[in-house]
Scaffold this active site. Structure first.
Site, mmCIF file in Angstrom:
data_model
loop_
_atom_site.group_PDB
_atom_site.id
_atom_site.type_symbol
_atom_site.label_atom_id
_atom_site.label_comp_id
_atom_site.label_asym_id
_atom_site.label_seq_id
_atom_site.Cartn_x
_atom_site.Cartn_y
_atom_site.Cartn_z
ATOM 1 N N HIS A 42 -6.437 9.476 -0.226
ATOM 2 C CA HIS A 42 -6.020 8.476 0.911
ATOM 3 C C HIS A 42 -6.685 9.073 2.329
ATOM 4 C CE1 HIS A 42 -3.696 5.984 3.498
ATOM 5 N NE2 HIS A 42 -3.758 5.042 2.594
ATOM 6 N N ASP A 54 0.732 -1.229 0.140
ATOM 7 C CA ASP A 54 -0.082 -0.056 0.044
ATOM 8 C C ASP A 54 0.915 1.367 -0.080
ATOM 9 O OD1 ASP A 54 -2.182 -1.524 0.033
ATOM 10 O OD2 ASP A 54 -3.137 -0.700 1.919
ATOM 11 N N ASP A 55 0.337 2.223 -0.486
ATOM 12 C CA ASP A 55 0.786 3.472 -0.551
ATOM 13 C C ASP A 55 1.875 3.953 -1.511
ATOM 14 O OD1 ASP A 55 -0.876 3.737 1.576
ATOM 15 O OD2 ASP A 55 0.866 3.727 3.195
ATOM 16 N N HIS A 99 3.435 -2.271 4.051
ATOM 17 C CA HIS A 99 3.898 -0.712 3.654
ATOM 18 C C HIS A 99 5.670 -0.448 3.421
ATOM 19 C CE1 HIS A 99 0.135 -1.061 5.955
ATOM 20 N NE2 HIS A 99 -0.205 -0.038 5.106
ATOM 21 N N HIS A 142 -5.458 2.819 -4.751
ATOM 22 C CA HIS A 142 -5.783 3.188 -3.175
ATOM 23 C C HIS A 142 -6.291 4.417 -2.942
ATOM 24 C CE1 HIS A 142 -5.363 1.826 0.751
ATOM 25 N NE2 HIS A 142 -4.108 2.477 1.075
#
Length: 265
Positions: free
Chosen positions: A134, A79-80, A226, A130
């Site tokens: 956010h 993620d991210d 992450h 995603h």
């Protein structure tokens, strides 16, 4: 837990600020009626919080946390990001281990560093959405959600990625408008069943992250890590160890889209 704590803190602050109006309301309506309203409000609010964070229930459409299969398959998801500082390092790790993964990217980061997104696409990895902002997608309007998701979809296509674009909600939160939008567009919300570095007691040590993944991974698992920011060095150190240990235990790595196709009937 933090969501509930924040909710009750806000509720307490609101009660203090609205104390004069509350007294007037009680005088007009009576204590029994007022208490029934307060209790009903609390029950509904807690239910909303539960549904918004649940990984086993969604008001509309489909969600997935793992895949039921007898094959020893696992999907690595990140993620991210992307970030130019760490994307090349992550891609090199995956290339050395001959593993494909699914990157759930933030549109805002992708817009800021599009070259990092192009690197991911060029290496043949899967790219998921995603969100652009956010932000927690709870109590957001459907037009807001549509703009946020579709803006990120467009940026993902600009990276050169041509595969299916899966979606993962920020913080795993969702309520009504987001599931409804995904349902209308025939898109699943992709969650996870293994999330080692989201646990503050595990995240600081790479050894603890590896141990947590090995203990919890099962055939069909979706692992969330992450890796994209400076604070995630322990997760980056853990990645090659996770891959090697799972391979040693007989697991093969697939993207989430590939995993979804391998479900046992």
């Amino acid at each position: 837990m933090l969501d509930f704590a924040a909710f009750f803190a806000l509720l307490g602050a609101g009660a203090v600020l609205l104390k004069p109006q509350f007294h007037k309301f009680v005088e007009r309506r009576g204590i029994a009626w007022t208490l029934s309203v307060v209790v009903s409000f609390l029950v509904v609010s807690v239910a909303v919080l539960y549904v918004s964070r649940s990984r086993s229930f969604q008001v509309f459409g489909q969600m997935v946390t793992a895949m039921r299969t007898k094959e020893k398959l696992v999907a690595l998801t990140f993620d991210d990001g992307p970030t130019l500082k760490y994307t090349p390092q992550i891609l090199e790790m995956l290339q050395r281990e001959d593993v494909k993964a699914t990157f759930f990217l933030i549109g805002g980061d992708l817009e800021h560093e599009p070259e990092a997104g192009r690197m991911i696409a060029a290496r043949g990895h899967e790219i998921g959405n995603h969100s652009f902002s956010h932000e927690r997608m709870v109590f957001k309007s459907e037009p807001w959600i549509a703009r946020d998701i579709e803006r990120t979809d467009a940026l993902i296509r600009q990276s050169g990625y041509q595969g299916p674009i899966l979606f993962r909600s920020p913080y795993g939160k969702k309520f009504v408008s987001l599931p409804f939008y995904l349902w209308k567009h025939d898109r699943q919300n992709v969650f996870w069943d293994v999330q080692p570095d989201s646990d503050t007691s595990v995240a600081p040590a790479s050894e603890a992250i590896v141990k947590d993944v090995l203990e919890k991974t099962k055939p069909g698992s979706i692992v969330l890590l992450h890796l994209m920011y400076s604070s995630r060095e322990s997760s980056r150190r853990a990645l090659p160890l996770i891959i090697r240990e799972l391979k040693r235990r007989g697991y093969s790595f697939v993207t989430v889209s590939e995993l979804l196709k391998r479900r046992d009937v």
